[in-house]
Scaffold this active site. Sequence first.
Site, PDB file in Angstrom:
ATOM      1  N   ASP A  62       0.813  -1.064  -0.124  1.00 13.24           N
ATOM      2  CA  ASP A  62       0.047   0.004   0.151  1.00 13.24           C
ATOM      3  C   ASP A  62       0.786   1.328   0.036  1.00 13.24           C
ATOM      4  OD1 ASP A  62      -1.744   2.186   0.742  1.00 13.24           O
ATOM      5  OD2 ASP A  62      -3.054   0.774   1.729  1.00 13.24           O
ATOM      6  N   TYR A  70      -2.554 -10.105  -8.070  1.00 16.53           N
ATOM      7  CA  TYR A  70      -3.051  -8.703  -8.204  1.00 16.53           C
ATOM      8  C   TYR A  70      -2.206  -8.030  -9.238  1.00 16.53           C
ATOM      9  CZ  TYR A  70      -5.912  -9.194  -3.894  1.00 16.53           C
ATOM     10  OH  TYR A  70      -6.736  -9.662  -3.082  1.00 16.53           O
ATOM     11  N   GLU A  71      -0.967  -8.341  -9.356  1.00 21.77           N
ATOM     12  CA  GLU A  71      -0.056  -8.108 -10.356  1.00 21.77           C
ATOM     13  C   GLU A  71      -0.787  -8.029 -11.899  1.00 21.77           C
ATOM     14  OE1 GLU A  71       4.373  -7.947 -11.980  1.00 21.77           O
ATOM     15  OE2 GLU A  71       3.889  -9.103 -10.383  1.00 21.77           O
ATOM     16  N   THR A 107       2.325 -12.046  -9.354  1.00 18.35           N
ATOM     17  CA  THR A 107       1.409 -12.337  -8.348  1.00 18.35           C
ATOM     18  C   THR A 107      -0.008 -12.192  -8.955  1.00 18.35           C
ATOM     19  OG1 THR A 107       1.017 -10.094  -7.482  1.00 18.35           O
ATOM     20  CG2 THR A 107       2.724 -11.417  -6.678  1.00 18.35           C
TER      21      THR A 107
END
Length: 258
Positions: free
Chosen positions: A125, A201-202, A199
């Site tokens: 984040d 989310y990547e 990943t």
Amino acid sequence: MAKKKLARFAEMEVLPNVFQPKHEEVFRTDYPLKGKWNEEVFHNDHPIILEIGCGKGEYTVELGKLYPEKNFIGLDIKGARMWKGAKTAVENGMNNVAFLRMYAEMLESVFAPGEIAELWITFPDPQMAKARKRLSGTRFLSLYRKILAPQAVIHLKTDSLFLYRYTSALIELNHLPVEVRTEDLYGCGWEDKILSIKTFYEKQWLSRGKQIKYLRFSLGEDIPLTEPDVEIEKDDYHSETRYMNSHLVHGNKAIRNN
């Protein structure tokens, strides 16, 4: 969903590669494994690589597969996510992969000086409102110095242009040695088996056209670090949840308008 989480938390308690220090074991005291990770966990003298904010543990596990001659520890506070990586490592008999569930602020209580050979910070984040909470900010870099070996390399991989530019400004201001920097990792033509690990989310960010940023640097001389005093344009969004919520809101507005 709640039942599934509870089941995962219960399994985390018995997975042999998961360590969950209690507050009293790390608050102003040394964790029993401090300085003993090689001896008591990995049972070898191979270098230890730490991933901060490992999420589901995908990067930690994939690095462990690529480099069986090294040891890897994924750190995060969210156990339900970490369960996946820990479970995968156990099922694949990966004795060079472990997971640590705790806050990164307690690193000095868990690792001895020089015990960590290399550090990864993957898609944290960006904490655009609070520099103190940024995992690539001066507060955490100063903490990393206390556990990293001399000349240890730090990798930052992020979808956040804000965090990339902030960290670049910090590096330049403090004259930290930089090996690699790019705002478009997959568009710059590099062939690197480590950086090609993606990943969940990547993959999501890439499918939406976002560019992945990457920095590889070290901390240089042991001198106090200074925060950069610069204005950096903030990202439109900085997490999967925020992205999905914003699109849900816009979608509901469109339905109401129709």
